[in-house]
Design a protein around this motif. Structure first.
Motif, PDB file in Angstrom:
ATOM      1  N   THR A 174      12.312  -3.404  45.121  1.00 11.17           N
ATOM      2  CA  THR A 174      13.138  -2.424  45.826  1.00 11.17           C
ATOM      3  C   THR A 174      14.579  -2.925  45.938  1.00 11.17           C
ATOM      4  OG1 THR A 174      11.208  -1.649  47.051  1.00 11.17           O
ATOM      5  CG2 THR A 174      13.365  -1.094  47.956  1.00 11.17           C
ATOM      6  N   LYS A 175      14.729  -4.207  46.224  1.00 14.50           N
ATOM      7  CA  LYS A 175      16.061  -4.813  46.314  1.00 14.50           C
ATOM      8  C   LYS A 175      16.842  -4.628  45.013  1.00 14.50           C
ATOM      9  CE  LYS A 175      17.771  -9.543  46.284  1.00 14.50           C
ATOM     10  NZ  LYS A 175      17.412 -10.941  46.520  1.00 14.50           N
ATOM     11  N   PHE A 176      16.133  -4.569  43.888  1.00 16.79           N
ATOM     12  CA  PHE A 176      16.780  -4.412  42.590  1.00 16.79           C
ATOM     13  C   PHE A 176      16.784  -2.972  42.084  1.00 16.79           C
ATOM     14  CE2 PHE A 176      16.557  -8.935  42.701  1.00 16.79           C
ATOM     15  CZ  PHE A 176      17.724  -9.303  42.060  1.00 16.79           C
ATOM     16  N   GLY A 177      16.538  -2.026  42.973  1.00 18.74           N
ATOM     17  CA  GLY A 177      16.697  -0.623  42.627  1.00 18.74           C
ATOM     18  C   GLY A 177      15.475   0.054  42.030  1.00 18.74           C
ATOM     19  N   PHE A 178      14.328  -0.604  42.083  1.00 19.91           N
ATOM     20  CA  PHE A 178      13.099   0.040  41.621  1.00 19.91           C
ATOM     21  C   PHE A 178      12.598   0.960  42.720  1.00 19.91           C
ATOM     22  CE2 PHE A 178      13.251  -3.546  38.798  1.00 19.91           C
ATOM     23  CZ  PHE A 178      12.566  -3.156  37.658  1.00 19.91           C
ATOM     24  N   SER A 179      12.033   2.093  42.325  1.00 16.02           N
ATOM     25  CA  SER A 179      11.425   2.991  43.300  1.00 16.02           C
ATOM     26  C   SER A 179      10.073   3.444  42.771  1.00 16.02           C
ATOM     27  CB  SER A 179      12.326   4.190  43.585  1.00 16.02           C
ATOM     28  OG  SER A 179      12.621   4.866  42.388  1.00 16.02           O
ATOM     29  N   GLU A 180       9.206   3.758  43.713  1.00 13.04           N
ATOM     30  CA  GLU A 180       7.856   4.172  43.334  1.00 13.04           C
ATOM     31  C   GLU A 180       7.892   5.556  42.702  1.00 13.04           C
ATOM     32  OE1 GLU A 180       3.937   3.423  45.627  1.00 13.04           O
ATOM     33  OE2 GLU A 180       4.633   5.427  46.225  1.00 13.04           O
ATOM     34  N   VAL A 181       7.231   5.700  41.561  1.00 11.53           N
ATOM     35  CA  VAL A 181       7.164   6.990  40.890  1.00 11.53           C
ATOM     36  C   VAL A 181       5.734   7.525  40.817  1.00 11.53           C
ATOM     37  CG1 VAL A 181       9.287   6.717  39.556  1.00 11.53           C
ATOM     38  CG2 VAL A 181       7.122   5.898  38.598  1.00 11.53           C
ATOM     39  N   LEU A 182       4.753   6.651  41.088  1.00 12.25           N
ATOM     40  CA  LEU A 182       3.357   7.050  40.961  1.00 12.25           C
ATOM     41  C   LEU A 182       2.476   6.053  41.696  1.00 12.25           C
ATOM     42  CD1 LEU A 182       1.371   9.017  39.402  1.00 12.25           C
ATOM     43  CD2 LEU A 182       1.369   7.302  37.589  1.00 12.25           C
ATOM     44  N   GLN A 183       1.395   6.544  42.281  1.00 15.85           N
ATOM     45  CA  GLN A 183       0.373   5.669  42.855  1.00 15.85           C
ATOM     46  C   GLN A 183      -0.911   5.900  42.087  1.00 15.85           C
ATOM     47  OE1 GLN A 183      -0.224   5.871  47.058  1.00 15.85           O
ATOM     48  NE2 GLN A 183       1.904   5.395  47.530  1.00 15.85           N
ATOM     49  N   GLU A 184      -1.523   4.810  41.630  1.00 13.35           N
ATOM     50  CA  GLU A 184      -2.812   4.880  40.938  1.00 13.35           C
ATOM     51  C   GLU A 184      -3.734   3.848  41.550  1.00 13.35           C
ATOM     52  OE1 GLU A 184      -2.098   4.272  36.768  1.00 13.35           O
ATOM     53  OE2 GLU A 184      -1.688   6.388  36.444  1.00 13.35           O
ATOM     54  N   ASN A 185      -4.819   4.328  42.177  1.00 19.48           N
ATOM     55  CA  ASN A 185      -5.781   3.447  42.830  1.00 19.48           C
ATOM     56  C   ASN A 185      -5.052   2.525  43.797  1.00 19.48           C
ATOM     57  OD1 ASN A 185      -7.847   4.654  41.260  1.00 19.48           O
ATOM     58  ND2 ASN A 185      -7.294   3.344  39.560  1.00 19.48           N
ATOM     59  N   ASP A 186      -5.113   1.219  43.593  1.00 19.25           N
ATOM     60  CA  ASP A 186      -4.489   0.275  44.508  1.00 19.25           C
ATOM     61  C   ASP A 186      -3.136  -0.227  43.995  1.00 19.25           C
ATOM     62  OD1 ASP A 186      -5.537  -1.151  42.409  1.00 19.25           O
ATOM     63  OD2 ASP A 186      -6.271  -2.821  43.642  1.00 19.25           O
ATOM     64  N   GLU A 187      -2.554   0.473  43.025  1.00 24.97           N
ATOM     65  CA  GLU A 187      -1.282   0.050  42.440  1.00 24.97           C
ATOM     66  C   GLU A 187      -0.202   1.107  42.605  1.00 24.97           C
ATOM     67  OE1 GLU A 187      -2.194  -2.991  38.824  1.00 24.97           O
ATOM     68  OE2 GLU A 187      -2.309  -0.863  38.337  1.00 24.97           O
ATOM     69  N   SER A 188       1.020   0.613  42.669  1.00 31.49           N
ATOM     70  CA  SER A 188       2.188   1.489  42.625  1.00 31.49           C
ATOM     71  C   SER A 188       2.870   1.280  41.287  1.00 31.49           C
ATOM     72  CB  SER A 188       3.191   1.125  43.724  1.00 31.49           C
ATOM     73  OG  SER A 188       2.670   1.424  44.991  1.00 31.49           O
ATOM     74  N   VAL A 189       3.275   2.361  40.672  1.00 32.05           N
ATOM     75  CA  VAL A 189       4.106   2.287  39.469  1.00 32.05           C
ATOM     76  C   VAL A 189       5.528   2.450  39.959  1.00 32.05           C
ATOM     77  CG1 VAL A 189       4.665   3.320  37.243  1.00 32.05           C
ATOM     78  CG2 VAL A 189       2.271   3.236  38.020  1.00 32.05           C
ATOM     79  N   MET A 190       6.370   1.475  39.613  1.00 32.83           N
ATOM     80  CA  MET A 190       7.756   1.502  40.056  1.00 32.83           C
ATOM     81  C   MET A 190       8.655   1.542  38.836  1.00 32.83           C
ATOM     82  SD  MET A 190       7.700  -1.131  43.278  1.00 32.83           S
ATOM     83  CE  MET A 190       9.182  -0.450  44.050  1.00 32.83           C
ATOM     84  N   GLN A 191       9.824   2.162  38.999  1.00 30.06           N
ATOM     85  CA  GLN A 191      10.742   2.367  37.879  1.00 30.06           C
ATOM     86  C   GLN A 191      12.166   2.118  38.342  1.00 30.06           C
ATOM     87  OE1 GLN A 191      11.868   6.545  36.802  1.00 30.06           O
ATOM     88  NE2 GLN A 191      10.564   6.072  35.054  1.00 30.06           N
ATOM     89  N   ARG A 192      12.945   1.565  37.430  1.00 25.54           N
ATOM     90  CA  ARG A 192      14.383   1.414  37.674  1.00 25.54           C
ATOM     91  C   ARG A 192      15.136   2.044  36.513  1.00 25.54           C
ATOM     92  NH1 ARG A 192      19.285  -0.869  37.081  1.00 25.54           N
ATOM     93  NH2 ARG A 192      20.323  -1.826  38.840  1.00 25.54           N
ATOM     94  N   ILE A 193      15.999   2.986  36.834  1.00 29.11           N
ATOM     95  CA  ILE A 193      16.841   3.592  35.808  1.00 29.11           C
ATOM     96  C   ILE A 193      17.989   2.621  35.534  1.00 29.11           C
ATOM     97  CG2 ILE A 193      18.298   5.586  35.234  1.00 29.11           C
ATOM     98  CD1 ILE A 193      15.260   6.216  35.540  1.00 29.11           C
ATOM     99  N   LEU A 194      18.272   2.411  34.265  1.00 29.63           N
ATOM    100  CA  LEU A 194      19.367   1.529  33.890  1.00 29.63           C
ATOM    101  C   LEU A 194      20.602   2.354  33.603  1.00 29.63           C
ATOM    102  CD1 LEU A 194      17.486  -0.978  31.549  1.00 29.63           C
ATOM    103  CD2 LEU A 194      18.020  -1.237  33.966  1.00 29.63           C
TER     104      LEU A 194
END
Length: 147
Positions: free
Chosen positions: A127-147
């Motif tokens: 999060t500190k580096f600009g990633f944000s959650e885009v999806l939750q699957e089971n016990d995981e979060s998929v996070m993405q950072r736009i460059l």
């Protein structure tokens, strides 16, 4: 931190494997319960770009990312790890900075990763580096950072 130096693609598969074995218990679930670490280290060495923190001959920190899809412009971070005893020294932040800089240099559009929902320390770093959650699957979060 003065004894640390940072490199790209210097670690061999054996060094990556040793690092991942030592870090395995820090993953949720432990890494060795999800993958064959020797095989995984070989794949990382063969196909990923590795951002490394070295304390002399010890691979203290590692980010491994696949920058192999120029068509979509999407990179994928497969591993972020720091050896026990090296936390709190800015290693993860420096490695993440280096990885993001590399992605921008190579004109990638985004970087994605998966993280266990209960791994607050990792989520805070991302999060500190600009990633944000885009999806939750089971016990995981998929996070993405736009460059």
């Amino acid at each position: 931190m003065s004894s640390l130096h940072f490199t790209i693609n210097q670690a061999g598969a054996d060094e990556i494997s040793r690092h991942l074995e030592q870090c395995s218990p820090l993953f949720t679930p432990p890494l060795n319960e999800k993958v064959d670490i020797g095989v995984y280290a070989g794949k990382i060495r063969a196909y990923a770009i590795t951002f490394e923190a070295w304390d002399q001959s010890v691979l203290a920190g590692l980010i491994a990312a696949y920058f192999n899809n120029k068509e979509t412009g999407k990179a994928y971070i497969t591993n972020v790890s720091t050896l026990p005893g090296y936390n709190g020294r800015g290693i993860g932040s420096t490695l993440m900075t280096n990885c993001i800089h590399y992605g921008k240099e190579q004109t990638y559009k985004e970087i994605e990763l998966r993280v266990a929902k209960q791994n607050r320390r990792a989520i805070n770093l991302y999060t500190k580096f600009g990633f944000s959650e885009v999806l939750q699957e089971n016990d995981e979060s998929v996070m993405q950072r736009i460059l």
